[in-house]
Design a protein around this motif. Structure first.
Motif, PDB file in Angstrom:
ATOM      1  N   UNK A   8       1.683   9.022  -9.634  1.00  0.00           N
ATOM      2  CA  UNK A   8       2.210   7.715 -10.038  1.00  0.00           C
ATOM      3  C   UNK A   8       2.661   7.762 -11.491  1.00  0.00           C
ATOM      4  N   UNK A  16      -5.580   5.268  -8.305  1.00  0.00           N
ATOM      5  CA  UNK A  16      -5.482   4.087  -7.467  1.00  0.00           C
ATOM      6  C   UNK A  16      -5.904   4.501  -6.060  1.00  0.00           C
ATOM      7  N   UNK A  51      -6.542  -1.122  -4.290  1.00  0.00           N
ATOM      8  CA  UNK A  51      -5.439  -1.906  -3.757  1.00  0.00           C
ATOM      9  C   UNK A  51      -5.607  -1.964  -2.243  1.00  0.00           C
ATOM     10  N   UNK A  53      -2.625  -2.975  -0.626  1.00  0.00           N
ATOM     11  CA  UNK A  53      -1.236  -3.084  -0.199  1.00  0.00           C
ATOM     12  C   UNK A  53      -0.344  -1.973  -0.742  1.00  0.00           C
ATOM     13  N   UNK A  54      -0.722  -1.409  -1.865  1.00  0.00           N
ATOM     14  CA  UNK A  54       0.205  -0.536  -2.571  1.00  0.00           C
ATOM     15  C   UNK A  54       0.124   0.918  -2.133  1.00  0.00           C
TER      16      UNK A  54
ATOM     17  N   UNK B   9       5.341  -0.386  -8.570  1.00  0.00           N
ATOM     18  CA  UNK B   9       4.513  -0.525  -7.382  1.00  0.00           C
ATOM     19  C   UNK B   9       3.025  -0.599  -7.728  1.00  0.00           C
ATOM     20  N   UNK B  10       2.661  -1.470  -8.669  1.00  0.00           N
ATOM     21  CA  UNK B  10       1.270  -1.576  -9.104  1.00  0.00           C
ATOM     22  C   UNK B  10       0.804  -2.997  -8.819  1.00  0.00           C
ATOM     23  N   UNK B  11      -0.311  -3.118  -8.103  1.00  0.00           N
ATOM     24  CA  UNK B  11      -0.767  -4.428  -7.644  1.00  0.00           C
ATOM     25  C   UNK B  11      -1.537  -5.162  -8.740  1.00  0.00           C
ATOM     26  N   UNK B  12      -0.848  -5.442  -9.834  1.00  0.00           N
ATOM     27  CA  UNK B  12      -1.471  -6.096 -10.984  1.00  0.00           C
ATOM     28  C   UNK B  12      -0.456  -7.004 -11.631  1.00  0.00           C
ATOM     29  N   UNK B  63       5.229  -5.227 -12.945  1.00  0.00           N
ATOM     30  CA  UNK B  63       4.234  -4.952 -11.918  1.00  0.00           C
ATOM     31  C   UNK B  63       4.307  -6.008 -10.820  1.00  0.00           C
ATOM     32  N   UNK B  64       3.734  -5.632  -9.700  1.00  0.00           N
ATOM     33  CA  UNK B  64       3.829  -6.399  -8.464  1.00  0.00           C
ATOM     34  C   UNK B  64       3.480  -7.883  -8.586  1.00  0.00           C
TER      35      UNK B  64
END
Lengths: 507, 507
Positions: A8, A16, A51, A53-54, B9-12, B63-64
């Motif tokens: 990433x 992650x 996560x 979803x990611x 693509x980071x869920x934050x 971010x997401x």
């Protein structure tokens, strides 16, 4: 457990994981895992983000800095296990509970800070605990030494090495640009590392950058200092006491100014460059870090005690911090003002006198001037043109243009003049508001941005005469700064607030 | 300033900027920027991370979660400005300096926590400051109400609503699986929300999940409770007092157990479900959260005072926390043991007695039993089979198999028996070590993982008889747990440490 690595593009340590994978491994968000590149035998520890979803299950996202150690390729296998508990966490917990930490304990925390093993959340807990419980002088010494030991050091062959530091809080304090060349012109060595502005309108490194590059390694600092006697560089690039920058990032949102942390931060940098003699400028005044002389003396004693423990002779100067030094705030404006003094302008008095006083103390401490003669020796060096010549050498060795003059360092082309709404005396100038306006105008990034104060505190102004001018490199920035100024009203003329005045004065 | 959006693509929440772009905008890493989707008119605030390598200048990585609000498309324009300073930061700073916070101030911090406006670093500072300076009861009440007000609430038409809570710290405390059905079978309503294990081998939600799904919204909790009288669900899915989960994540690395935070956390959840009557189980003993009866009484008074402020009747039971409740640790093992009690096994005594005592208090408080008769009324409900029948209803309404029996809930197939190295009395069992071993074996994720204690503290064992058995679903986990057990040696037989014994006993 075996996972598929997904590289990433994030310039951090960390991994992650899908939340259910994390649970399978036995970790939660915020826990640490040990990762293993089985092929190369490389391993690393990293904090887990989760996560749902990611990332698909079975994959683990690996951030850039973590993979710098693991050397995994995207899509290859990686072994992930629960890591052992980081010892620093228990030490921080101890500090939370009010304990004093030993030398080794402080070192462990600082080491994990420098190695990016602690999350910012964990560092924040350490800083908050240190701030609230305080540190005794033993702990401050441990912290200082730990900061030095976890970074680069410079060892000079010839001594004494001189250094200076201002603890800040007063705007427009461009004296380093004068003090360093005076000291170096006296034949002393002064490898000055400075900071960039964090909350200010320009740190010394930001100012020097107007004249020359400021990013050098510790080795380059050494070589340049040996050649011309002094440098003015940005400390952040030297890797000297690197923990400090990380702590500062955590203190920043809350403007925490923990005393022990500050003592350690200043003295670690002096100790790491091998300083024998250090002068510390402690501005005293409302709106600075030290509000009265009693507090200033106490802080001075602490600096001296810490210096003694480290084998450094420290003297402190309590200076007037109620009003800005000189008239200029912002990179180009301040550099111009300092160059004018070096070129022999003979004013502004506040800048001239403060610079000579600080330089003079250093000259006396290093035996270059008899006791009580430092100020006049410094003045003589300035008057002779040797200090200007020395600054030119420093500019040149750092890669700047040594022939630059004050006339060439000009403020931004977009200007807004604030005139006196009535005749009277300027009874107050709010330092913090001036800095906020300068920042709104673009300082320190936009070098031409800043404020020039025509009428300082105590001056008499007539109605319609300029009190200060805001400069900016870009017009929208100027409009911003004018808007901020309208809200903050940094100047008080004879008890009449500017915001009582028709707004036409502002447009 | 205008930038090109690069979706990341980071869920934050957050944005990534090139360091020099950040400086141009006037922000540093950790600062907040305001982002604007000019086309749609959507805006969001986010904390800035900086990079010099991961992003070209002129682009800003979004971010997401931040883009969930902005609705930007990759490659389109986004306006980025310095955001106004978050008021919560100044409030946290106040707490750092030891001030008491007002109701509105606490609410502002909790709101920014729930809305993801505060970084984990900033939350950590708040938690550390609250932990060190403590909170007075006013502040605890403010925090409780703020947690309730920032989440879902359940309002029942029929009252009383009963609830129970154990503050934890003793392993194997599966009593909720017995207490809830007893209370519901008495005709009361008990909408029990529970936690998953954070540092333990299985929270009540992990146990219940062996029998039925546990993730439900607040509305579903209400409907199910109205239908069958009770539920046992995971609180995390209900969005009741969501701030609590965020605070816990921050406390987790340091195992912080701040008293005020704990009071607020427990009572917010009770208040939010509309509880009128609450029984709190306070295990007392070394290695639990409350080490002696004096401290237990003090905590009990605090719970009662907070309850009074919220209009909730609270009674507390100080319970024996020196030894585990029952014999089993780990999801399947604990569920099996609880089902056996409900099926009429009549033992283990510690589990049976504790469950009846806690249920009995609730029955007396709600008028379902006369003073002093609660225990025997609870026992009668258990003996009659009504409690088992009620648990089956609860399992069914939550979507599990209501016909399940204790015989069907079996521990993992991989087993390791630890035998007594000599004859004597078990003089100590280390709760914390037992939990660590159970976790190493895979609990709570691997449901079959855990430990069964054959000889509890005070029991007589003969040489070669089993003291405890480790269970695991996977063999490598079992090997891990055995290795951990070898290091921790959780059992002391007559003053002889197991680690003095030849290691053959462990292989």
């Amino acid at each position: 457990m075996k996972f598929t690595a997904r590289l990433m593009d994030i310039d951090k340590n960390g991994v992650l994981m899908h939340r259910s994978d994390a649970r399978t491994v036995g970790v939660l968000e915020g826990d640490r895992v040990r990762l293993l590149n089985v092929v190369l035998g490389e391993s690393a520890t990293a904090i887990v983000d989760t996560t749902t979803t990611m990332l698909e299950k079975g994959c683990v996202g690996i951030f850039h800095r973590t993979n710098a150690r693991l050397q995994l390729k995207d899509g290859t296998g990686v072994e992930v296990r629960e890591a052992e508990r980081l010892a620093s966490l228990d030490l921080i917990r101890k500090k939370l509970d009010g304990a004093r930490l030993s030398k080794d304990e402080v070192l462990a925390i600082v080491k994990d800070t420098v190695d990016d093993n602690l999350s910012s959340m964990e560092m924040a807990t350490y800083i908050a605990a240190s701030y609230i419980h305080g540190m005794d002088m033993d702990e401050v010494e441990h912290l200082t030494r730990a900061m030095v030991d976890t970074g680069e050091r410079i060892q000079f062959v010839t001594h004494p090495i001189v250094d200076k530091h201002s603890i800040g809080g007063v705007p427009g304090n461009k004296i380093t640009l004068i003090v360093v060349p005076v000291i170096a012109a006296a034949g002393l060595r002064i490898p000055k590392t400075s900071s960039r502005a964090i909350t200010g309108a320009g740190g010394t490194a930001d100012l020097m950058e107007v004249l020359a590059p400021v990013e050098f390694s510790a080795g380059e600092v050494k070589r340049m200092t040996e050649k011309v006697g002094g440098v003015i560089v940005w400390g952040g690039a030297t890797n000297i006491a690197p923990a400090d920058d990380k702590f500062i990032m955590v203190e920043y949102p809350f403007r925490i100014d923990a005393r022990g942390q500050m003592l350690a931060s200043v003295m670690a940098k002096k100790f790491a460059v091998g300083a024998d003699v250090v002068v510390i400028d402690i501005p005293v005044g409302r709106n600075t870090k030290v509000i009265d002389v009693q507090e200033g003396r106490k802080l001075a004693r602490q600096f001296m005690e810490l210096g003694e423990r480290l084998g450094i002779r420290v003297e402190c100067a309590l200076t007037y911090g109620e009003s800005l030094v000189g008239h200029a705030i912002g990179p180009n404006l301040e550099v111009q003002e300092a160059l004018q003094v070096l070129e022999g302008a003979g004013k502004p008095t506040s800048l001239l006198q403060k610079s000579m006083a600080i330089a003079g103390i250093a000259l006396e401490m290093s035996g270059k001037a008899a006791q009580g003669q430092g100020y006049s020796v410094a003045e003589e060096i300035l008057r002779s043109g040797k200090a200007l010549e020395k600054l030119r050498q420093i500019i040149e060795i750092q890669g700047g243009n040594p022939r630059i003059t004050s006339a060439e360092v000009t403020p931004g082309q977009h200007r807004f003049v604030v005139n006196a709404p009535l005749s009277g005396y300027v009874v107050d100038l709010n330092n913090r508001a001036l800095i906020t306006i300068a920042r709104a105008a673009g300082a320190p990034h936009d070098r031409g941005a800043g404020i020039y104060i025509h009428a300082k505190k105590g001056s008499r102004v007539n109605q319609g005469e300029p009190i200060f001018t805001i400069y900016a490199d870009r017009n929208w920035r100027l409009q911003n700064a004018v808007e901020v100024g309208r809200q903050l009203m940094p100047v008080l003329v004879e008890g009449m607030l500017l915001d009582r005045v028709p707004s036409t004065h502002w447009v």
